[in-house]
Design an enzyme around this catalytic site. Sequence first.
Site, PDB file in Angstrom:
ATOM      1  N   ASP A  59       0.847  -1.183   0.000  1.00  0.00           N
ATOM      2  CA  ASP A  59       0.000   0.000   0.000  1.00  0.00           C
ATOM      3  C   ASP A  59       0.893   1.247   0.000  1.00  0.00           C
ATOM      4  O   ASP A  59       1.746   1.394  -0.862  1.00  0.00           O
ATOM      5  CB  ASP A  59      -0.949  -0.088   1.204  1.00  0.00           C
ATOM      6  N   HIS A  92      -7.257  -6.821   0.041  1.00  0.00           N
ATOM      7  CA  HIS A  92      -6.180  -5.837  -0.035  1.00  0.00           C
ATOM      8  C   HIS A  92      -5.084  -6.060   1.000  1.00  0.00           C
ATOM      9  O   HIS A  92      -3.906  -5.873   0.707  1.00  0.00           O
ATOM     10  CB  HIS A  92      -6.776  -4.434   0.138  1.00  0.00           C
TER      11      HIS A  92
END
Length: 313
Positions: A119, A285
């Site tokens: 991320d 994610h």
Amino acid sequence: MSTPADAPSDGAFPDGFDELRLSHVSVGEVSLRVRDGGSGPPLLLLHGYPETHLAWGLVAGELARTFTVVAPDLRGYGDSSKPAAVPGHESYGKRAMAEDCIALMRGLGFDAFDVVGHDRGGRVAYRMALDHPEVVRRLTVLDVIPTGEVWARADARFALGYWHWAFLAQPSPIPERLIGRDPDFFLFDAEFGGAIRRFPPVAVADYARCARDPATVEAMCEDYRAGATCDRREDDEDRAAGRRITCPTQVLWAGRGALEAWYDTLAIWREWADDVTGGAIDCGHFMVEESPHETLSAIRGFHAGHRSPAGSA
């Protein structure tokens, strides 16, 4: 050390993570909370939003059997320093965060090292590889495409699915005041469908404690303001100048996430890097927490010096 597993019932991490040294290290204008230890080649682990270095708790102990692991809180996150915002947002740009990490690694005796970033940490990692190719030996990015590509390709799906990118980038104090009314709800429920609440309780408690600090909320907003301004500009300048990532690059992404649905992820990264491999892992994610075994296997295989498909040993 045991292999990673889903969070134990007592909320602890697998054996090994807590054996790594916890310290605060000055790297110039900021001090970083850092966990490090192990033996072998140096491996820098960079967490994403809205987490801290505890995001690596399910895999770092096992990685420390093969590597010297270094896992900091990025500036603005966790218990690392929160420098003042500046008009151009550069104090939270990925270039500044990358410089912090290089100074950290040099202070530990490592002039060159491997990097894994998830991320926002992935954005710091690839910026480091572009700006300082002499220090990054191998690069893994988890569930990102370059920031400039994100904004250039933004559409209705992005506006609805990744709405927090635009929300957090709004001028101060708009998002800060709204988040500050109930930071737990915003970070753990409004975003990510409550997924973070299912992660190891010791990590969730750390994220929640830090997010209740208004300085952390401001820093996270500045991170996204930087993404919409200086980070995007630097990406665009690199593309225009023909700069590329020259080290071997592994790209892993969530098979049940936005990248799989929206992008040809490997094709995009091959426009940015000379030597790209990777693939999807069957998870959401937060790859380290949701699929620690597969993510660990892919990272360890690549950084140990041989290529292995995503999810294979």
